[in-house]
Design a protein around this motif. Sequence first.
Motif, PDB file in Angstrom:
ATOM      1  N   ALA A 181       0.953   9.604  -1.043  1.00  0.00           N
ATOM      2  CA  ALA A 181       0.156   9.098   0.082  1.00  0.00           C
ATOM      3  C   ALA A 181      -0.570   7.816  -0.306  1.00  0.00           C
ATOM      4  O   ALA A 181      -0.688   6.878   0.501  1.00  0.00           O
ATOM      5  N   ARG A 182      -1.067   7.765  -1.523  1.00  0.00           N
ATOM      6  CA  ARG A 182      -1.750   6.549  -1.982  1.00  0.00           C
ATOM      7  C   ARG A 182      -0.781   5.382  -2.083  1.00  0.00           C
ATOM      8  O   ARG A 182      -1.124   4.228  -1.749  1.00  0.00           O
ATOM      9  N   LEU A 183       0.434   5.651  -2.553  1.00  0.00           N
ATOM     10  CA  LEU A 183       1.444   4.595  -2.616  1.00  0.00           C
ATOM     11  C   LEU A 183       1.834   4.137  -1.208  1.00  0.00           C
ATOM     12  O   LEU A 183       2.038   2.942  -0.970  1.00  0.00           O
ATOM     13  N   GLU A 184       1.935   5.070  -0.301  1.00  0.00           N
ATOM     14  CA  GLU A 184       2.254   4.742   1.096  1.00  0.00           C
ATOM     15  C   GLU A 184       1.173   3.857   1.699  1.00  0.00           C
ATOM     16  O   GLU A 184       1.473   2.876   2.411  1.00  0.00           O
ATOM     17  N   LEU A 185      -0.074   4.171   1.416  1.00  0.00           N
ATOM     18  CA  LEU A 185      -1.185   3.395   1.966  1.00  0.00           C
ATOM     19  C   LEU A 185      -1.139   1.948   1.481  1.00  0.00           C
ATOM     20  O   LEU A 185      -1.286   1.009   2.275  1.00  0.00           O
ATOM     21  N   GLU A 186      -0.942   1.753   0.183  1.00  0.00           N
ATOM     22  CA  GLU A 186      -0.872   0.400  -0.351  1.00  0.00           C
ATOM     23  C   GLU A 186       0.312  -0.376   0.223  1.00  0.00           C
ATOM     24  O   GLU A 186       0.219  -1.567   0.512  1.00  0.00           O
ATOM     25  N   THR A 187       1.421   0.324   0.399  1.00  0.00           N
ATOM     26  CA  THR A 187       2.614  -0.330   0.935  1.00  0.00           C
ATOM     27  C   THR A 187       2.404  -0.746   2.381  1.00  0.00           C
ATOM     28  O   THR A 187       2.783  -1.849   2.794  1.00  0.00           O
ATOM     29  N   ARG A 188       1.787   0.118   3.166  1.00  0.00           N
ATOM     30  CA  ARG A 188       1.492  -0.216   4.566  1.00  0.00           C
ATOM     31  C   ARG A 188       0.559  -1.417   4.662  1.00  0.00           C
ATOM     32  O   ARG A 188       0.769  -2.330   5.466  1.00  0.00           O
TER      33      ARG A 188
END
Length: 393
Positions: A181-188
Amino acid sequence: VPENFWTSGQWMTERKGGSDVALGTETIPVPQKDGSYHLSGYKWFTSASDADMSLTLARIQDEAGRVIDGTRGLTLFYLETRDKKGQLNGIQIQKLKNKLGTRQLPTAEMLLDGAVAHRLSEPGRGVAAIADMLTVTRLHNSISAVSGMRRILNLARDYAKNRSTFGKKLIDHPLHVQTLARLELETRGALLLTMEMAKLLGMEETGKGDGDSRLLMRLLTPLAKLYTAKQAVSTTSEGLECFGGQGYIEDTGLPGMLRDAQVLPIWEGTTNVLSLDVLRAFSKTEGNVFRVFCSDVRERLKSAENVEQLACSRRRLLEALDALTAFVSRAASDHQLLETAARDFAYSLARVYVGSLLIEHAAWNEAGIEDIAAAKRWCRQPLVLASSAENYG
């Protein structure tokens, strides 16, 4: 549709360095009777050395034949790497670089020995002329960063759905889900920042931009490049960890992704160089870029005024904007503080702006619950890293 496409290099870096082209450029252009020039010099780092053409800087001379020092002597030239017979155009390849990553892209040290070139900029206006090119290449750098982040995240997510550990799939472990989820947030966040920069460049190229949009693009260009590049490295590194030992094995192809990502904070200006460019944007516009930045953030946050789920996030963004404004006011008279805090300041600007983009997107009537969750999670992190002089003693 064009039948032929050319690739292009940009050969700016010489033996004395890359970012400081005013000090490092020693290549000399010799004017010819037909209006062309013969370039002589040593280019230390030429990416895309197999390209069809290149843009390069050279140092002109005054009427007395004296070399003009500083940026006033730099002029932009265009050259084709091969002549009509297919032979190298006064170019001698000295060596290929043994790089950490991006090994598919040849990078060489080159000796220009009478390379035929054509002047593109007005004499002494080379640095100004490459500014537009740098906007494009920094956008491309951001796109590469975001695409790399999304690629490693997609691979890690798929792996988590298939890999079983301790009696259940990786995707069923709450701690691993939080990591993804943290990786998804940074990517978004990186994607929204990059696409906003692309939109501003598109507006400028199609004549739809105005004074404020140009100021915003001037600020977002270094911000987007420096922030997405650093996040790409950390996201890719974390992504490799999601594979355990497999992420460290060359056969998987995963280590190469990390090596390739590491060039992103270096190409087109390092993080510190671009942080100082942010300060330069402030000084050259007498602070108007910050005025436009704050106005744009506040305008985006208006879209969430009636969205109860985003009320806390919106309030935190406005508080962060006030904190940034206070810092700018305190640091305005302390150049050393401002320069020392430049990186934290740039990160703060990026985080606040990304937060406004995420909130605006989450307030969209077609947004999903995951969009609202992303905006809320982003705004819960520390947004303003540059806060007080005590942090920079």
